[in-house]
Every structure is written in C-alpha cells, then in structure tokens.
Design an enzyme around this catalytic site. Sequence first.
Site: not given
Length: 267
Positions: A47, A52, A77, A110
């Site tokens: 994931d 990120y 996401k 997200h």
Amino acid sequence: MILQEIYTLANGVKIPKIGLGTWQIPDGEDTYNSVMFALKNGYRHIDTAKAYGNEASVGRAIKDFGIAREDIFVTTKLPAECKGYDIAKKCFEESLSDLGLGYIDLYLIHAPWPWDKMGMDCTEGNIESWEALEEIYESGKARAIGISNFAPEHIQPILDNCKVVPMVDQISFHVGNRQEHIVSKCKENNIQLMAYSPLATGGLVNDEYVAKIAEKYNATIPQICVRYCIQKGAVAIPKSTKEERIISNVQVDFEISDEDMAYLDKK
C-alpha cells in the site's frame, strides 16, 4: 497461511488480507528495503500513495524482486487536496508512471477533504474525481477503485451519483477505534474495509489492556492488533521498516475467541 488468504471485492477482484503499509517511510533506500523485506517474506500486497512520495521506490523494489505482475497487489491513492475530474486523471497517470507496473490494482481517493482543511465540504470535487476514477477503472488501468477516510456523509453523495460503487474504504481502524458508523455503511453497500494503522500508529504497542490478550495467546501486541482487524473483516496494512517486525506482524495464524474479541471491543 494468512499471507495467502484473500478477500473478494464486489467486482470479483481478489485482495490479500494483509499488506505492507508504507506511510511515513521515506523514499529511496528505506522504502525499497521495506518492500523487498516484505516480498521476500511472503507479502503480496503493498500500500502506497502519491502523497507518500515513495511510489517510484515501491515500483522499483517490486520489479527488482522479479515477482510476476499478476502475483502482486498494489494500492495507491489520489492526493487528498486534488479534487476534480482533470486533476484526478493527471495524478493517476503520474502514479502509474512512477510505479512503472503497467496498471494499478486499487486506486483510492485519499480523503474527502484536503488534510489542511479537514471538514471542508468537497462534495462536488469528490463526485468529479469519482467520475474520473470510474473512467480509469473502465479503461482497465485500475482493477478496482475506492475511497479512503470517507465517513457515511462522504460516501452517500458518491453512491447517489456513481455508476460504479466504491469497492474499498480504507480508514483508521484498530482496537479502541472501531468507527462502527463507517463499518455499518460499508457493509450495507458491499464496500470492503481496509484498516490502516492497525497498531494505532504505534500507540498500542505497549498497551496494557491489549497485553493481557497477547499473553493469553503467546502473541505480541501487534499480532493481536492485526488479527483483530482481520477477524473484523478488514484488510490490515501494518507498517514497518524492520525485517523482523515485518515478519512478526503477520504471524497471526491463530483465532481470537469471541469472548476475547468482545474484551478488545471494550477498549
């Protein structure tokens, strides 16, 4: 073995019950090594998220490991602040390129609002973004689509306007944070629950309440936390950068009794 167990999403796509979370793992060597450790030890679900900043390292590790593409499940996401049809399409293509894996298994919005404007009404933007995700799904570039951090009041407008019902809602879910109103909404609409931060972002690691159950099962607190999420029907995505913890977190081939689950529910 739990690493080989799957849930089946509403559209028939199979998703592993456990994955490696990569939130707050820096891009580069840290992410690359964490994914490598996970793959080496049997994980088949990773994931990540555009936000990120580590998608490229996730993709590089998967490619370098040499696993067949169809044997790995990758979730990423759309950034929370990116609301609208055009920007959703653009962000998806960037994630697809950064991962370099040909397609994405699960693509999520997200959050229902930008992180710096939590609570903001972004209904229109979410509906437009969802339209883009539906087209991405229909193109085959994403095998499944869903949402993250969406509560019932965010889910309903999507349901009222969608052609494709979200297949997953990824939320903060752990012992002491059961979010029953969201869980109920997801069950009503056959939306698979995915639990991020099953260890409460480390907040449960030394929890004395959970420790009583861990001792009873000769397990670690993280193992109880991960097993709890799975027995609640959620996909669990614990995060770690240390190989020994990546291994330990998924050694959960045991069953927590109904009595002990009820005890944990009272946390």
